[in-house]
Design an enzyme around this catalytic site. Structure first.
Site, mmCIF file in Angstrom:
data_model
loop_
_atom_site.group_PDB
_atom_site.id
_atom_site.type_symbol
_atom_site.label_atom_id
_atom_site.label_comp_id
_atom_site.label_asym_id
_atom_site.label_seq_id
_atom_site.Cartn_x
_atom_site.Cartn_y
_atom_site.Cartn_z
ATOM 1 C CD1 TRP A 1 -1.097 3.994 -2.659
ATOM 2 C CD2 TRP A 1 -1.284 3.570 -4.844
ATOM 3 N NE1 TRP A 1 -2.353 4.397 -3.060
ATOM 4 C CE2 TRP A 1 -2.492 4.155 -4.391
ATOM 5 C CE3 TRP A 1 -1.205 3.218 -6.198
ATOM 6 C CZ2 TRP A 1 -3.594 4.397 -5.237
ATOM 7 C CZ3 TRP A 1 -2.294 3.463 -7.031
ATOM 8 C CH2 TRP A 1 -3.455 4.041 -6.557
ATOM 9 C CB SER A 2 5.633 2.348 -5.000
ATOM 10 O OG SER A 2 5.049 3.009 -6.099
ATOM 11 C CB VAL A 3 4.773 -1.038 -0.218
ATOM 12 C CG1 VAL A 3 5.166 -2.274 0.577
ATOM 13 C CG2 VAL A 3 5.044 0.231 0.591
ATOM 14 C CE LYS B 1 7.356 1.406 -8.756
ATOM 15 N NZ LYS B 1 6.023 1.937 -8.391
#
Lengths: 433, 433
Positions: free
Chosen positions: B152-154, B156
């Site tokens: 997921w947002s890791v 980013k």
């Protein structure tokens, strides 16, 4: 169904001779060089260079890019190479000039060179091994070395090999009925068929592969596998396990050979049921890891996560060379016996050549089909794994020859390429003999 | 849209405090142990254990299987580890007993042990490194070691790191306008925003992340990315490049921090445009190969082949530990400087802590968000990459601590786990200090 003819071709590996006569106008290979097409280049790519799950099969030349990027279009499962070292693929004398200049006579009586043959059959990459050493390795026209390539029905030969191994180990009985393992198929076309009949594709089922027929079973197969999008009005099964039991009965089992991909899907199901393992894991543990493959391979999946046992494997040219070399050495590679020699020898015995004639595959004279391998019964004991659009592993044990060719021919059926491939392989064997 | 609340949670990393009060009834972690669930077991699995692209987010506990098998549900692109040797991940003293028994005070004032914290937050796997050595590595409740996990947002933080490297190299200017690189966004909400404002998520756009609102932008994002199926009546964009320009303007850029995944999608686009390379190739060449990763990683794709720069990376626990260790060492790992120390130091400086307060993320007191990393500004100089459902890379440079935790929490928002994670990391630091 709104599929264009070329899209349908992919599903058609059996065909009648009249179909061959309708040779479509093909694009010049030079016009569809991958390094000129610029497919999927740009962020975003221009619309005409955008390849998607919906257009890769229906809009040539999209397959020139797609066959190296299938996992970017569809769900896939890894076939892990494991953590071991990469096995050596020894390099021998460079035969490039001599191989490419080699001249032979094609099926129409015209002479052509080996490189013309490769180019004209839209080859993406080609590797030749002689006596265990790489003597020719080429990635044509901007094609890719390190990305796994879609193998289509070469997958069947992996599935057939795994099934053969499980038979030797006693986990599956070749003369048992398929429904002994898969009661879900009771009442279907496979009722009464033995495992061996499915392996050799002599089980008879009510399954047609007909161009342009909107209700053709082959289109249902493609939709069920997730290979092509379901048309808006599609009412049939949307994944393999619910599709296969809907295929009905036809004639008597064990008579003529008719090439049908759904037999291999049944075989994949049977192998999973008998072993308790996914096909991709079996290939990883029993073949890919012991081979010392360079790259992970992968299997394409339907929407319920079921691998296309008949069409969905992707692997690199060099790893397929390792596999072919293992077959040539009767199961031995990377310093170990990966498949027992008796399993390989049993496959190479072939099957009933009279039954094979029923298929109408006149471009494979004298052949038989055993355990998902094409056995030539020629003087050199040659055999092949073949996939549509020009995928091939060719082994000539007498000459010590392994040829792997990956391709993106506009026409799916081997009938368009194999009539030239056969004399090409013979000429190559004579050159290296 | 027929998405269930839990499905929506995945998209919501920002949220208001009142939402936290609506704590839903969660299944007991013991009831949703992967080794009991038997998800996707059987050929075919029973319907209630069938995980698909359509149900993995909407039907808990399907994510317990799905987060290790995302490529089997959706299209993906490889992030190659290359052909080099696997780098060593040295093993230190075994701290398992001491770490699991470590007691600390949670946000509600109750004392709990570290293993209770992990179990209660549905951790899939956890790895702790101290001064460059692995002192704790656990795969919980039947979870998997060798399969990449959805980050997921890791993701980013990888995208932000790559962007930071390109900025240092002069390929992107931090103070340039986003539309200088992406004229497609002229007239959109990003008009007038600088690259740095997008990196720090202080660009303001008309993009809402609201539960239960059928027209919420976050649902459009999820559909455009191919994360959830499009509802029958859906009329919006179906891939990222056509979706992003439809997002309109809001307030003034450069004021408050508001966490919005679409900023990172714009950043990914910008990085591709400026470098001429796909994000997955940049990560492979600049990070994954130099790290000596054990496994290939991969990026999930929309239906046009565009990677989810804000949410789509998948990697294994051990490879993320290598990455975290590289960050801890200011860009150095595997005997080489992989990212320049000035790039890492610049990220760790953080951003405007006053602007951060606007986000309402009270569970990260004193934090700022810079270049897609969460900077604590605490005495130890700690920082994180965070993803919904409990994904985390935590680095404490003072103590020499790297913690990677992968998880499949029923609730997406970090707000449900981070209030306990923060004191847990502090207690762990004190234990190892």
């Amino acid at each position: 169904m709104r599929l264009r003819p070329l899209a349908l071709c992919v599903l058609l590996s059996s065909f009648s001779t009249p179909l061959l006569a309708q040779s479509p106008a093909l694009p010049s290979p030079d016009r569809v060089r991958l390094d000129r097409l610029q497919l999927m280049q740009g962020f975003p790519p221009p619309a005409e260079r955008q390849v998607t799950a919906a257009n890769f099969l229906s809009q040539y030349p999209n397959v020139r890019w797609a066959f190296h990027h299938m996992r970017e279009l569809l769900p896939s499962r890894n076939i892990a190479r494991g953590a071991g070292p990469v096995s050596e693929l020894p390099v021998g004398e460079d035969w490039r000039e001599r191989i490419e200049a080699l001249r032979f006579t094609g099926p129409d009586g015209n002479e052509l060179s080996f490189i013309e043959y490769l180019t004209d059959s839209y080859a993406d990459s080609t590797l030749v091994m002689k006596d265990g050493k790489v003597i020719y390795e080429t990635y044509h026209q901007g094609q890719t070395a390190h990305l796994p390539h879609q193998l289509w029905s070469v997958t069947k030969s992996f599935t057939g090999l795994i099934a053969s191994m499980l038979i030797e180990e006693g986990l599956i009985k070749a003369d048992a009925q398929v429904t002994d393992y898969l009661p879900e198929l009771e009442g279907s076309g496979w009722q009464g068929a033995t495992v061996q009949q499915v392996l050799n594709m002599t089980a008879d089922i009510d399954y047609s592969e007909i161009y342009g027929d909107e209700r053709s079973d082959v289109l249902q197969y493609a939709v069920a596998a997730g290979m092509v999008p379901a048309p808006a009005d599609y009412q049939g099964a949307r994944e393999l396990y619910s599709y296969l039991p809907t295929i009905g009965a036809a004639g008597e089992h064990g008579q003529g050979f008719i090439y049908r991909t759904v037999h291999t899907e049944v075989l994949g199901w049977l192998v999973r049921r008998a072993s308790g393992q996914r096909l991709s894991d079996l290939i990883s543990e029993r073949i890919w890891q012991p081979l010392g493959a360079e790259q992970d391979a992968y299997m394409l999946l339907d929407r319920h996560g079921t691998g296309w046992a008949g069409a969905g494997m992707n692997a690199t040219l060099r790893d397929l060379a390792r596999f072919g070399e293992m077959m040539r050495n009767e199961g031995r590679f990377n310093g170990r016996q990966i498949v027992s020699s008796s399993v390989v020898r049993s496959i190479l015995e072939g099957a009933d050549r009279e039954a094979f004639k029923a298929s109408g595959r006149d471009f494979q004279p004298g052949y038989s089909y055993r355990n998902q391998w094409w056995i030539s019964h020629n003087a050199d004991g040659g055999y092949e794994a073949l996939g549509v659009h020009g995928q091939m592993i060719h082994v000539n044990p007498t000459v010590g020859l392994v040829v792997v060719r990956l391709s993106s021919h506009p026409i799916a059926s081997s009938g368009y390429t194999f009539p030239t491939t056969r004399p090409a392989m013979m000429a190559l064997a004579d050159l290296l003999r």
